[in-house]
Design an enzyme around this catalytic site. Structure first.
Site, PDB file in Angstrom:
ATOM      1  N   CYS A 138      -5.321  10.283   9.484  1.00 45.80           N
ATOM      2  CA  CYS A 138      -4.576   9.514  10.468  1.00 45.80           C
ATOM      3  C   CYS A 138      -4.908   9.987  11.871  1.00 45.80           C
ATOM      4  O   CYS A 138      -5.054  11.174  12.122  1.00 45.80           O
ATOM      5  CB  CYS A 138      -3.078   9.634  10.222  1.00 45.80           C
ATOM      6  SG  CYS A 138      -2.143   8.380  11.075  1.00 45.80           S
ATOM      7  N   ARG A 169       1.688  14.734  12.642  1.00 42.05           N
ATOM      8  CA  ARG A 169       2.637  14.341  11.606  1.00 42.05           C
ATOM      9  C   ARG A 169       2.762  15.516  10.655  1.00 42.05           C
ATOM     10  O   ARG A 169       2.198  15.522   9.565  1.00 42.05           O
ATOM     11  CB  ARG A 169       2.138  13.077  10.892  1.00 42.05           C
ATOM     12  CG  ARG A 169       1.908  11.919  11.845  1.00 42.05           C
ATOM     13  CD  ARG A 169       1.146  10.775  11.197  1.00 42.05           C
ATOM     14  NE  ARG A 169       1.971  10.002  10.303  1.00 42.05           N
ATOM     15  CZ  ARG A 169       1.537   8.926   9.636  1.00 42.05           C
ATOM     16  NH1 ARG A 169       0.288   8.532   9.782  1.00 42.05           N
ATOM     17  NH2 ARG A 169       2.339   8.251   8.832  1.00 42.05           N
ATOM     18  N   ARG A 176      -8.488   0.248   4.483  1.00 45.18           N
ATOM     19  CA  ARG A 176      -7.463   1.159   3.969  1.00 45.18           C
ATOM     20  C   ARG A 176      -6.149   0.419   3.718  1.00 45.18           C
ATOM     21  O   ARG A 176      -5.331   0.887   2.933  1.00 45.18           O
ATOM     22  CB  ARG A 176      -7.213   2.301   4.958  1.00 45.18           C
ATOM     23  CG  ARG A 176      -8.357   3.291   5.106  1.00 45.18           C
ATOM     24  CD  ARG A 176      -7.963   4.439   6.023  1.00 45.18           C
ATOM     25  NE  ARG A 176      -6.668   4.975   5.609  1.00 45.18           N
ATOM     26  CZ  ARG A 176      -5.713   5.338   6.456  1.00 45.18           C
ATOM     27  NH1 ARG A 176      -5.885   5.210   7.749  1.00 45.18           N
ATOM     28  NH2 ARG A 176      -4.570   5.823   5.999  1.00 45.18           N
ATOM     29  N   ASP A 182       4.594   0.239  12.128  1.00 46.27           N
ATOM     30  CA  ASP A 182       3.335  -0.290  11.613  1.00 46.27           C
ATOM     31  C   ASP A 182       3.085  -1.744  12.004  1.00 46.27           C
ATOM     32  O   ASP A 182       2.042  -2.313  11.658  1.00 46.27           O
ATOM     33  CB  ASP A 182       3.284  -0.156  10.090  1.00 46.27           C
ATOM     34  CG  ASP A 182       2.893   1.247   9.647  1.00 46.27           C
ATOM     35  OD1 ASP A 182       2.464   2.042  10.498  1.00 46.27           O
ATOM     36  OD2 ASP A 182       3.030   1.552   8.448  1.00 46.27           O
ATOM     37  N   LYS A 231       0.829  -1.208   0.000  1.00 45.75           N
ATOM     38  CA  LYS A 231       0.000   0.000   0.000  1.00 45.75           C
ATOM     39  C   LYS A 231       0.862   1.255   0.000  1.00 45.75           C
ATOM     40  O   LYS A 231       0.686   2.157  -0.822  1.00 45.75           O
ATOM     41  CB  LYS A 231      -0.912   0.015   1.230  1.00 45.75           C
ATOM     42  CG  LYS A 231      -1.677   1.315   1.430  1.00 45.75           C
ATOM     43  CD  LYS A 231      -2.525   1.273   2.678  1.00 45.75           C
ATOM     44  CE  LYS A 231      -1.776   1.751   3.908  1.00 45.75           C
ATOM     45  NZ  LYS A 231      -1.936   3.195   4.163  1.00 45.75           N
ATOM     46  N   ASN A 232       1.811   1.336   0.935  1.00 41.00           N
ATOM     47  CA  ASN A 232       2.610   2.546   1.067  1.00 41.00           C
ATOM     48  C   ASN A 232       3.489   2.794  -0.156  1.00 41.00           C
ATOM     49  O   ASN A 232       3.782   3.939  -0.497  1.00 41.00           O
ATOM     50  CB  ASN A 232       3.468   2.483   2.334  1.00 41.00           C
ATOM     51  CG  ASN A 232       2.628   2.602   3.589  1.00 41.00           C
ATOM     52  OD1 ASN A 232       1.494   3.067   3.548  1.00 41.00           O
ATOM     53  ND2 ASN A 232       3.179   2.178   4.720  1.00 41.00           N
TER      54      ASN A 232
END
Length: 422
Positions: free
Chosen positions: A118, A123, A400, A308, A22-23
């Site tokens: 988020c 952040r 997500r 994560d 995903k990232n």
């Protein structure tokens, strides 16, 4: 609102295919903005965040098509109509800020809303802004939007980041590909997703070296061309499913897994009494003997233990023998899953950025609520090992970052189902 019902059902056995990252995909998609020619991504994950990025790119005038059941994304930015990323889309997902560097590099201007998406602490965008300003950008914050200009184009520079931010590294590297001259980015993040981005940019004609190290050098070029690129395996999904047989027992092979993506995580599993072995098709994971042993964890930038995977590792430590200490050094507010695990009988004390977990013989099923993406899957893992039924609500977070989680866990013997909400 949907929920997921999990019933403890003993050991898990079989194979789980691991999706593209995903990232990585969310970083690769904005790279299309750097070129007029098409960019095609294969092995794309099928997730709601990918749909959000698709909508954002389309709002800028990019053409984005989902092919082969969503596993191929074909994009073209030959006829962009806007350089403004609106709040209504950007607020849904933090990775939306990755359009800033490419738009600024190609068009000399960009207006991008401050991101959302988020619930794990502040952040800020300051590291992104500092890096782009080092390349000659003029950036002003007005009414919640970053207004960026580079009237004479971006220019190469030497810049050292205060923190090895993944997103800032990605934004700066993409911007520097079209800057005049050479950019040297020091204290760069080293994550596999950045290596994957650089490999894609290189296929598009970028001149970059040093990816995977703390210093990346980019020699700017006049233009980039089209390319086809396969998205790297999702190391967070991989690590998550590695924990399933660790917490439940049994033996599961993770198809497409690579040890190089999860070395520090696999070392912690080994210390806890879980074997991880490379196979021809991926990684095979099995609990060695009986109950796992408590191990301490400190989250760090890659190649350290991934933030994560902290929530999922905490679920494993809840039933470990002994006491473990988990220290979160990347994000604040990232222990919101702890009170929910306590509802299931876990013994957890949280003080600031440190959680102390004393293992219990068994967790008990309970109704729990997901607070963010990784917390949601940690509660599912805990439910797999708990006695009785666990209902996890607010699982829209799950969509997500994990595709077909119910199907994948059912395939190895888990008793799990998604309950449709009204």
């Amino acid at each position: 609102m949907d929920s997921i019902l999990v019933t403890g059902n003993g050991p898990l056995n079989g194979q789980i295919p691991i999706a593209g990252a995903k990232n990585a995909c969310l970083t690769l998609m904005p790279a299309t903005l750097l070129s007029e020619e098409p960019l095609t991504l294969t092995n794309a994950p099928r997730l709601s965040d990918i749909k959000t990025m698709t909508a954002l790119l389309q709002s800028l005038g990019a053409e984005v098509s989902s092919l082969q059941d969503g596993q191929v994304i074909a994009m073209s930015s030959h006829n962009l109509t806007s350089q403004t990323a609106d709040y209504d889309i950007v607020r849904k997902m933090r990775a939306s800020n990755l359009v800033l560097g490419p738009l600024l590099a190609r068009f000399g201007q960009a207006v991008v809303s401050l991101p959302g998406g988020c619930a794990i602490g502040a952040r800020p965008m300051d590291l992104h802004v500092e890096g782009l300003e080092a390349l000659g950008a003029e950036i002003e914050l007005k009414d919640g939007y970053l207004h960026a200009r580079a009237p004479g184009g971006l220019k190469g520079a030497v810049h050292e980041m205060r923190f090895a931010s993944v997103g800032a590294t990605e934004n700066i590297v993409m911007a520097a590909t079209l800057a005049k001259g050479t950019t040297v980015l020091k204290n760069a993040a080293r994550e596999p997703e950045i290596v994957d981005l650089v490999e894609c940019l290189r296929k598009m004609g970028a001149q970059i070296s040093g990816e995977g190290s703390s210093t990346i050098e980019i020699q700017g070029v006049d233009r980039l061309h089209g390319a086809t690129h396969q998205v790297v395996t999702d190391r967070i999904e991989l690590g998550t499913y590695m924990l399933a047989p660790a917490i439940c027992g049994g033996e599961v092979e993770l198809l497409g897994g690579r040890m190089s993506l999860v070395e520090s995580f696999a070392a912690k599993l080994d210390a806890a009494g879980v074997s991880v072995a490379e196979t021809q098709n991926g990684l095979k994971v099995a609990r060695k003997n009986g109950r796992v042993q408590a191990v301490d964890v400190v989250t760090e930038p890659f190649p350290g233990f991934p933030t994560d995977l902290q929530a999922q590792m905490m679920a494993l430590m809840c039933t470990a023998e002994g006491t473990s200490v988990l220290e979160e050094r990347i994000f604040e507010n990232r222990f919101m899953h702890a009170p929910e695990l306590v509802r299931m009988g876990a013994n957890i004390e949280v003080h600031g950025g440190t959680a102390t977990v004393t293992g219990v013989e068994a967790l008990k099923g309970a109704p729990v609520m997901a607070t963010d993406l990784r917390a949601s899957v940690s509660l599912i893992l805990a439910g797999l090992a708990a006695e009785g039924e666990t209902t996890v609500s607010r699982v829209y977070h799950l969509d997500r970052g994990y595709e077909h989680v119910v199907r994948k866990l059912e395939g190895v013997g888990a008793k799990i189902e998604r309950i449709k909400g009204e």
